[in-house]
Every structure is written in C-alpha cells, then in structure tokens.
Design a protein around this motif. Sequence first.
Motif, PDB file in Angstrom:
ATOM      1  N   UNK A 101       0.830  -1.209   0.000  1.00  0.00           N
ATOM      2  CA  UNK A 101       0.000   0.000   0.000  1.00  0.00           C
ATOM      3  C   UNK A 101       0.863   1.257   0.000  1.00  0.00           C
ATOM      4  N   UNK A 102       1.903   1.261   0.817  1.00  0.00           N
ATOM      5  CA  UNK A 102       2.800   2.419   0.859  1.00  0.00           C
ATOM      6  C   UNK A 102       3.565   2.563  -0.458  1.00  0.00           C
ATOM      7  N   UNK A 103       3.754   1.447  -1.162  1.00  0.00           N
ATOM      8  CA  UNK A 103       4.393   1.509  -2.475  1.00  0.00           C
ATOM      9  C   UNK A 103       3.586   2.342  -3.452  1.00  0.00           C
ATOM     10  N   UNK A 104       2.258   2.198  -3.409  1.00  0.00           N
ATOM     11  CA  UNK A 104       1.414   3.030  -4.274  1.00  0.00           C
ATOM     12  C   UNK A 104       1.513   4.497  -3.875  1.00  0.00           C
ATOM     13  N   UNK A 105       1.616   4.756  -2.584  1.00  0.00           N
ATOM     14  CA  UNK A 105       1.760   6.139  -2.119  1.00  0.00           C
ATOM     15  C   UNK A 105       2.999   6.789  -2.739  1.00  0.00           C
ATOM     16  N   UNK A 106       4.108   6.084  -2.692  1.00  0.00           N
ATOM     17  CA  UNK A 106       5.361   6.614  -3.250  1.00  0.00           C
ATOM     18  C   UNK A 106       5.257   6.759  -4.768  1.00  0.00           C
ATOM     19  N   UNK A 107       4.728   5.742  -5.424  1.00  0.00           N
ATOM     20  CA  UNK A 107       4.647   5.737  -6.887  1.00  0.00           C
ATOM     21  C   UNK A 107       3.763   6.860  -7.418  1.00  0.00           C
ATOM     22  N   UNK A 108       2.547   6.982  -6.869  1.00  0.00           N
ATOM     23  CA  UNK A 108       1.627   8.025  -7.337  1.00  0.00           C
ATOM     24  C   UNK A 108       2.243   9.415  -7.174  1.00  0.00           C
ATOM     25  N   UNK A 109       2.974   9.609  -6.080  1.00  0.00           N
ATOM     26  CA  UNK A 109       3.602  10.916  -5.839  1.00  0.00           C
ATOM     27  C   UNK A 109       4.655  11.221  -6.900  1.00  0.00           C
ATOM     28  N   UNK A 110       5.486  10.234  -7.225  1.00  0.00           N
ATOM     29  CA  UNK A 110       6.522  10.424  -8.246  1.00  0.00           C
ATOM     30  C   UNK A 110       5.894  10.690  -9.612  1.00  0.00           C
ATOM     31  N   UNK A 111       4.844   9.965  -9.951  1.00  0.00           N
ATOM     32  CA  UNK A 111       4.184  10.146 -11.244  1.00  0.00           C
ATOM     33  C   UNK A 111       3.590  11.547 -11.368  1.00  0.00           C
ATOM     34  N   UNK A 112       2.986  12.039 -10.288  1.00  0.00           N
ATOM     35  CA  UNK A 112       2.378  13.380 -10.306  1.00  0.00           C
ATOM     36  C   UNK A 112       3.438  14.456 -10.539  1.00  0.00           C
ATOM     37  N   UNK A 113       4.543  14.356  -9.813  1.00  0.00           N
ATOM     38  CA  UNK A 113       5.628  15.333  -9.973  1.00  0.00           C
ATOM     39  C   UNK A 113       6.212  15.253 -11.381  1.00  0.00           C
ATOM     40  N   UNK A 114       6.358  14.056 -11.919  1.00  0.00           N
ATOM     41  CA  UNK A 114       6.948  13.870 -13.247  1.00  0.00           C
ATOM     42  C   UNK A 114       6.068  14.450 -14.345  1.00  0.00           C
ATOM     43  N   UNK A 115       4.749  14.324 -14.198  1.00  0.00           N
ATOM     44  CA  UNK A 115       3.842  14.936 -15.180  1.00  0.00           C
ATOM     45  C   UNK A 115       3.994  16.453 -15.142  1.00  0.00           C
ATOM     46  N   UNK A 116       4.048  17.011 -13.937  1.00  0.00           N
ATOM     47  CA  UNK A 116       4.200  18.458 -13.802  1.00  0.00           C
ATOM     48  C   UNK A 116       5.494  18.969 -14.390  1.00  0.00           C
ATOM     49  N   UNK A 117       6.556  18.177 -14.280  1.00  0.00           N
ATOM     50  CA  UNK A 117       7.867  18.579 -14.802  1.00  0.00           C
ATOM     51  C   UNK A 117       8.099  18.100 -16.229  1.00  0.00           C
ATOM     52  N   UNK A 118       7.087  17.454 -16.824  1.00  0.00           N
ATOM     53  CA  UNK A 118       7.171  16.933 -18.193  1.00  0.00           C
ATOM     54  C   UNK A 118       8.378  15.999 -18.362  1.00  0.00           C
ATOM     55  N   UNK A 119       8.480  15.045 -17.450  1.00  0.00           N
ATOM     56  CA  UNK A 119       9.617  14.127 -17.448  1.00  0.00           C
ATOM     57  C   UNK A 119       9.159  12.694 -17.724  1.00  0.00           C
ATOM     58  N   UNK A 120       9.297  12.218 -18.969  1.00  0.00           N
ATOM     59  CA  UNK A 120       8.929  10.825 -19.267  1.00  0.00           C
ATOM     60  C   UNK A 120       9.744   9.820 -18.462  1.00  0.00           C
ATOM     61  N   UNK A 121      11.028  10.134 -18.233  1.00  0.00           N
ATOM     62  CA  UNK A 121      11.881   9.215 -17.471  1.00  0.00           C
ATOM     63  C   UNK A 121      11.401   9.123 -16.025  1.00  0.00           C
ATOM     64  N   UNK A 122      11.072  10.273 -15.439  1.00  0.00           N
ATOM     65  CA  UNK A 122      10.558  10.267 -14.069  1.00  0.00           C
ATOM     66  C   UNK A 122       9.239   9.524 -13.970  1.00  0.00           C
ATOM     67  N   UNK A 123       8.373   9.720 -14.972  1.00  0.00           N
ATOM     68  CA  UNK A 123       7.072   9.046 -14.992  1.00  0.00           C
ATOM     69  C   UNK A 123       7.264   7.530 -15.070  1.00  0.00           C
ATOM     70  N   UNK A 124       8.143   7.090 -15.977  1.00  0.00           N
ATOM     71  CA  UNK A 124       8.421   5.661 -16.110  1.00  0.00           C
ATOM     72  C   UNK A 124       9.033   5.107 -14.823  1.00  0.00           C
ATOM     73  N   UNK A 125       9.855   5.921 -14.147  1.00  0.00           N
ATOM     74  CA  UNK A 125      10.448   5.490 -12.876  1.00  0.00           C
ATOM     75  C   UNK A 125       9.371   5.276 -11.818  1.00  0.00           C
TER      76      UNK A 125
END
Length: 445
Positions: A101-125
């Motif tokens: 469950x905490x894994x989803x917390x970390x993942x969703x947060x990274x994906x949100x920041x990556x979309x805002x920064x327009x980072x495909x690599x961050x999103x994939x990470x």
Amino acid sequence: MEPIKKQENLDIHLDSSNEIIVERKVTDDFNEMVKIVFWNSLGFLFYIFIIPYVTAQIFAIDETLVGLIIAAQPIGRLFTTPFVGYLIDKSSKKRLVLIGSLGRTISYSIMWVSIGLNSPIGFASGVFIQGVLVGFFWPPFNTLVAEKSSKFYRSEAYGKRGGMIGYGAIVGGLISFSIFNLSAEFLPGNVWIQYSPLILFALLNAYAGFRFYTKVDESLKFYTNPLITDSETQNTMTKNSKSKKMIVGFLFLFLATMVSAMNKEIGDPFIQIFMLEEVFYNTTWVMLALFIARTISLILAPKLGIMGDRLPPLLGISILSIIGALLTWFLINTDNLIIFSLLLILDFAVAQAGSLIIQNLISRISTRNRGKIFAIIEWMKLLGWIIGPIIGGATWQYISPRAPFITSIFMELSLILIYYLAIMNLARFLAEKVRKPQKVIVLDE
C-alpha cells in the motif's frame, strides 16, 4: 428429497462419507478484510487511464515506447515477487500488504511530480517503483483470501474482493475524472491540478495500508469441519511430488498463466488509443466508456464468482475463451460508441470470470505452500504483462492498429488447449478437491 436451504454465509459441502455438511463460507473478519480494498482501489481507473494517455498525448512518444512504459510496472514486480513468495509463508502477510500500500503512495507521488515537470523518465520510474513495491501486495492478500474462505466458495470469495475494487473504482473514478475534466475546461494547461487526484490517492493508500494492518487478524483462518479431511489427497501429493504428470501439469499451468497475461496486455492498454485515433471519439467519451465498462465488470465479480464455483474449471475456461475472442472481433469492427461500450462491458466481465475460476483452481493446489504457489503464478503473469504490451505496441506500429487485437484473439483461443493440458495433469494432485454428493445432511451452523 427436500431442497437444500442455504443460509447467509453458509457453505454446503461434503464430508469423508460423501455427505453434505453445512458451515460458514468465510471467517468472521473476511468482509472487513475485503472492504479495505475499497481504499486501495480508488486510484485504479485513473492510473490505468493516465499511463497510455500521458505517454501518448502529453509526452507524445511512439506506441512502442508506450508499451515499454506500461511494461515497467510488471518489470518492477518481477524483481520482488520471488522474494515475496518466500516471505508469505514465513512472515506476517499483513506487513507485506502494508508495504504494498505504501508503495502506491510513493509511486503516485513520483508520477504526479513527473507529469508536472514533463519528465517521461521520471514518470516511467514512478511506474517501475510501483511495480517493485506493490509486488508485496497481491500475493499475500490473495493468500489471505484463500485462508479465510471455503474451498467450495473460493471463486465467490475472490469475487467479493473484485466487487470492492469495483466500488472503490467508481468512487475514485468519479472524483478523479471530475477533477481531470473540470480543470481541463477551466484551468487548461495546469497539469498540476488536472492530475492532482494522484496525490489524493497516494494519501488514501497509506491510510488503507495502516487500516488493514490494524483491523485484520491473520491468525484467524477458515475452519474446516473435522469430518472433512484432505489428508488422503495430501498423502497423494507427497508420494507423487516428483511425478512426471504433476511436473507437466505445472509447466502447462505456468505457460497458460503467462499466455493469458500476454493476451490481456496485448490489447487492453491500446483500447483507448484505438478509440481516440481510429474511431475518433473525444477524450471525455473514451474516459466515460472505459470507466463504465471496467467498473460494471468489477461490481459483477461476486456474481461471476458464484457462477465460477458452479462450473468445472475446464468447461468454464473454454466457454469464456470462445466468447472473449468473439467479443474482441466485434469490438474492433464497430464504430458505434454505445455498441462499443456494451461489448467492452461484456469483454471485461468475461475476463473477470475467467480470472476468478483460475484463482480458485490455483488456491487449491496446495494448502501448505499456497503463498509460494501464488508468487510463482504471479511471476509468470508478470512475464506476460511485460511481453504483451511490447508485442501490442510493435504490432500496432509496424502492422496495423487492429493487429494487437487480432493477435489477442488467436492467443485467447489457444488458451483452451493449454489449460486443458494443465488441468488434466494436475487434477489428481489438488490438495483441496470438490466431490459430488450422494445424499444430503443439513446441519445447524
């Protein structure tokens, strides 16, 4: 003979003398356990939608790379699943579910920041990290479902889990897609707000994990009537553990699991791209059609589970594979949104029913090493999830937009033979078997 009267939460099954005994379907805390999945599943539909949408529409990368990013999640889970399989039968399953469950917390947060920064690599990470950590979630959770339910109503038990996922998806979908569309209308270009549901779902997954950890008693397992025993079957398993027939059965089961996962992921991730680019529906209608189809199929899961408990596994799989192949063919040959949506609902429901039947079968192979078996099956499924999107993206790009779905049709039909070989070789080695009654005895609960 008088008809059998079933009471709520009762299971009617056989004792060693081939008579029917009545007992509970699930443990007292089972319903509380599956309700917690509601919170975990709030972000499922939005997550499924944004991966192909963000990669294709915002990052504007080609379909092959879309497939690779989709495959990043199962690639991450490949690394952790063998380790998790070992831990399931050795340590606290609740703790593993909390990590997931905490894994989803970390993942969703990274994906949100990556979309805002327009980072495909961050999103994939972010997608990859979700795979690594969420690999701790489903194998132990599925093991707990099996431990807390009757073998005669196992598909229904997994169906109840699916039903709660459906209700969570409805609520989460209404929240996320409302924010998504309203921000697109009134705050165009503000991706931080448009994709902010990811942060909301990140926090709710943390809440769900800790709630699960404090509310579920993993020491409480389904009570089997003492008149009923699988010891004879267990002895057979021990004596024949190295039997060639059993080994062949496992190999075909592993192959069937991988091909089934490939079949799902070859077409599913590209349905919305197909609708957007080939049938020319607008984004809102595509979101609505997918939202309705996926949620209805999940809400129907408990009823589909009841059906799955009544059908022999091979018959059920054969019927569902043929229907699924036909539905896929009709899907790619219609340009009417209403008909497309209805076919999509049926297609997802058929896939859900097949999954419940297979989970039931897998959960009955062994009671002592159930966690390890779930982990091995999960690992084979992950291989299919990795290979499927890559094949789907490549066939779309280099053959035609319909190629992934046509490939899926042939794979779905091939599953009938593969599952036949698996079930025929494994049937005699099941640790939990279901036998037909000769007479009926109804006992009080």
